[in-house]
Scaffold this motif. Structure first.
Motif, mmCIF file in Angstrom:
data_model
loop_
_atom_site.group_PDB
_atom_site.id
_atom_site.type_symbol
_atom_site.label_atom_id
_atom_site.label_comp_id
_atom_site.label_asym_id
_atom_site.label_seq_id
_atom_site.Cartn_x
_atom_site.Cartn_y
_atom_site.Cartn_z
ATOM 1 N N ARG A 58 0.854 -1.193 0.000
ATOM 2 C CA ARG A 58 0.000 0.000 0.000
ATOM 3 C C ARG A 58 0.886 1.237 0.000
ATOM 4 O O ARG A 58 2.074 1.170 0.337
ATOM 5 C CB ARG A 58 -0.923 0.014 1.226
ATOM 6 N N TRP A 59 0.318 2.379 -0.352
ATOM 7 C CA TRP A 59 1.091 3.619 -0.375
ATOM 8 C C TRP A 59 1.001 4.335 0.962
ATOM 9 O O TRP A 59 -0.066 4.385 1.576
ATOM 10 C CB TRP A 59 0.594 4.536 -1.487
ATOM 11 N N CYS A 60 2.123 4.893 1.383
ATOM 12 C CA CYS A 60 2.127 5.836 2.495
ATOM 13 C C CYS A 60 2.653 7.159 1.947
ATOM 14 O O CYS A 60 3.763 7.215 1.398
ATOM 15 C CB CYS A 60 3.001 5.347 3.641
ATOM 16 N N ILE A 61 1.857 8.203 2.062
ATOM 17 C CA ILE A 61 2.214 9.517 1.517
ATOM 18 C C ILE A 61 2.749 10.392 2.643
ATOM 19 O O ILE A 61 2.058 10.608 3.649
ATOM 20 C CB ILE A 61 1.000 10.184 0.852
ATOM 21 N N LEU A 62 3.980 10.892 2.483
ATOM 22 C CA LEU A 62 4.576 11.816 3.445
ATOM 23 C C LEU A 62 4.416 13.243 2.925
ATOM 24 O O LEU A 62 4.623 13.500 1.728
ATOM 25 C CB LEU A 62 6.057 11.508 3.655
ATOM 26 N N THR A 63 4.053 14.157 3.821
ATOM 27 C CA THR A 63 3.821 15.549 3.411
ATOM 28 C C THR A 63 4.581 16.498 4.337
ATOM 29 O O THR A 63 3.976 17.275 5.077
ATOM 30 C CB THR A 63 2.321 15.893 3.430
#
Length: 320
Positions: free
Chosen positions: A145-150
């Motif tokens: 799955r994707w983990c998006i860092l911002t």
């Protein structure tokens, strides 16, 4: 992983996401110890009973003492107040993160409270099920799955890289983008679909010509999928829609225009328009499967899929 990335991870909130992080991090050896807390006493007791943390404490401030990684696993509407509460106890150099589905509002609410000696790297693991609570978690939740860092502007790149390594170690693919772009992307890929699901299931519940028993008995696959999405945590999704209202309203406007076009096509018997739309959407579905974000098999990404090593246990709560 031979050496843990973090000495002590503090989890504030131990529902589906928090408990899955604890299980996966323990299984992969990416943290030396885990301290957890939750708002309710029964939840804290259950976390201790499940053995998914080394210590379970009563307060958020106590949880972050000495932690070099702090993850807020709570509804986005609570993040600002919790950040203010834990700020005086945060260790120098600690990385502070979250798991919320909205990022710009979290940055706005959390960043002003944090001291300059910590690193704030918001994150959004795009993974989940309709279930909630510490029993719902499983260590394979984040695999592929994707983990998006911002990270906000000015964040130390080394802190962002270290958190990216953490998420990669527990199975996730990692992407970095601005908080604002994240919120626009998720408005169409997650938030609007949830809003549609809540609406469709609510409409079925209010339909006078169809009884509740018939809705349950004759649920086709499409409606069942909507009911699974609509079973998601009400508090979390209330906060998401309010925190990301601008992007959601923009996507709702576009969706409304497309729905009006579809309505006209049905009314006019315009089969060509319907066929063209269904062909385009079928291609999108095939594309999602081809890049590995879903499978033709039902219940993709559920606990019976690919496994991580089992979680060691037991661990004890304070005072036990």
């Amino acid at each position: 992983m031979t050496q843990p990335l973090f000495n002590r991870m503090a989890l504030i909130g131990v529902g589906l996401i928090g408990s899955s992080i604890a299980r996966a991090a323990r299984a992969q050896g990416v943290v030396r110890s885990i301290v957890a807390t939750a708002r309710s006493g029964p939840t804290r007791a259950r976390v201790a009973e499940l053995g998914i943390a080394d210590r379970v404490v009563d307060t958020n401030a106590a949880a972050v003492d000495g932690a070099d990684l702090v993850i807020l696993c709570i509804p986005v509407g609570q993040c600002g107040a919790v950040a203010a509460e834990i700020a005086p106890r945060l260790a120098p150099g600690a990385i502070i993160s979250d798991v919320g589905s909205v990022k710009a509002a979290v940055v706005k609410d959390v960043a002003p409270h944090l001291p300059g000696h910590v690193h704030f790297v918001p994150a959004h693991p795009v993974a989940g099920t309709e279930n909630s609570g510490p029993d719902a978690g499983f260590p394979e939740l984040f695999i592929d799955r994707w983990c998006i860092l911002t990270p906000p502007e000015g964040t130390d790149p080394a802190a962002t890289d270290k958190l990216a390594t953490f998420w990669s170690a527990i199975g996730a693919n990692v992407e970095t983008m601005t908080p604002e772009h994240h919120d626009l992307v998720l408005a169409i890929t997650s938030h609007l679909p949830h809003l549609i699901a809540y609406t469709i299931v609510g409409t079925a519940d209010e339909l006078g010509q169809v009884t509740r028993s018939e809705v349950l008995k004759f649920s086709a696959g499409g409606f069942r999928d909507f009911t699974r999405i609509a079973a998601s945590d009400p508090t979390m999704w209330r906060d998401i829609f309010l925190a990301n209202r601008d992007a959601v309203l923009e996507m709702l406007g576009t969706f409304g225009e497309d729905l009006a076009t579809l309505t006209r096509a049905i009314r006019r018997g315009d089969g060509d328009t319907l066929f063209d739309l269904f062909t385009r959407t079928r291609a999108i579905r095939r594309g999602i499967v081809q890049i590995g974000q879903d499978s033709d098999a039902p219940d993709f990404g559920r606990p019976h899929q690919r496994k991580l090593p089992p979680l060691p246990r037991p661990y004890m709560a304070d005072g036990e």
